[in-house]
Design a protein around this motif. Structure first.
Motif, PDB file in Angstrom:
ATOM      1  N   ILE A  40     -25.089  20.373  13.641  1.00 38.92           N
ATOM      2  CA  ILE A  40     -24.695  18.348  14.330  1.00 38.92           C
ATOM      3  C   ILE A  40     -24.682  19.409  16.224  1.00 38.92           C
ATOM      4  N   ALA A  41     -23.899  19.999  16.058  1.00 42.11           N
ATOM      5  CA  ALA A  41     -23.681  20.936  17.091  1.00 42.11           C
ATOM      6  C   ALA A  41     -25.181  21.637  18.191  1.00 42.11           C
ATOM      7  N   ARG A  45     -28.707  14.839  13.690  1.00 43.14           N
ATOM      8  CA  ARG A  45     -27.395  13.889  13.867  1.00 43.14           C
ATOM      9  C   ARG A  45     -27.119  13.450  12.576  1.00 43.14           C
ATOM     10  N   LEU A  46     -26.381  12.904  13.210  1.00 50.85           N
ATOM     11  CA  LEU A  46     -24.976  12.262  11.964  1.00 50.85           C
ATOM     12  C   LEU A  46     -25.632  12.090  10.851  1.00 50.85           C
ATOM     13  N   THR A  47     -26.875  10.808  11.484  1.00 48.19           N
ATOM     14  CA  THR A  47     -27.107   9.885   9.959  1.00 48.19           C
ATOM     15  C   THR A  47     -28.718  10.930   9.812  1.00 48.19           C
ATOM     16  N   ILE A  51     -27.468  15.444   6.821  1.00 40.96           N
ATOM     17  CA  ILE A  51     -26.117  16.536   6.981  1.00 40.96           C
ATOM     18  C   ILE A  51     -24.943  15.021   6.283  1.00 40.96           C
ATOM     19  N   VAL A  52     -25.694  14.112   5.982  1.00 41.89           N
ATOM     20  CA  VAL A  52     -24.318  12.631   4.842  1.00 41.89           C
ATOM     21  C   VAL A  52     -25.063  13.429   3.689  1.00 41.89           C
TER      22      VAL A  52
END
Length: 144
Positions: A40-41, A45-47, A51-52
């Protein structure tokens, strides 16, 4: 007439063995969480689906760790010492691989194999545990 095979003796895991397993799953969850945060850094994207997915694995593995920690010595396995040794080797390999990991896809692969290992432990079937432990080690890049 053949004599039926004798099943291996079962042993209830000690509190120390249960804590070792719980700590192993906790450590892997934390490493997977760190890979996620690093991605993420770095701009993910969080989405993003991976990542999810990693967040789901972190949550699942933390639940496994908590469950093992509170079960104390309620888990009985055939060839318990051998099973714990296989699980420990596999989870240490996964933890080590995650330490220096940059690839989200590789983290997803390792994490999913660790989830399968957790489920194999719940079956208490030594062959499933051994197979799942080998899968974790292989996903982590350990030659076995």
């Amino acid at each position: 007439m053949k004599t039926p095979p004798v099943p291996p003796a079962t042993t209830t895991l000690s509190d120390d063995q249960m804590q070792t397993l719980a700590q192993s799953f906790h450590d892997i969850a934390m490493e997977i969480g760190q890979v996620r945060l690093s991605a993420i850094a770095a701009g993910s994207r969080l989405t993003d689906p991976a990542i999810v997915q990693l967040q789901g694995y972190v949550y699942s593995l933390m639940n496994v760790a908590a469950s093992l920690a509170i079960q104390d010595a309620n888990l009985t396995l055939a060839n318990a010492d051998q099973a714990v040794a296989q699980i420990s080797l596999a989870t240490k390999a996964a933890d080590h691989a995650l330490d220096k990991l940059q690839s989200i896809d590789k983290a997803v692969s390792i994490a999913s194999s660790v989830i399968v290992l957790a489920m194999a432990i719940s079956t208490k079937d030594p062959s499933q545990i051994e197979s799942a432990a080998r899968s974790v080690a292989k996903a982590a890049g350990l030659a076995i």
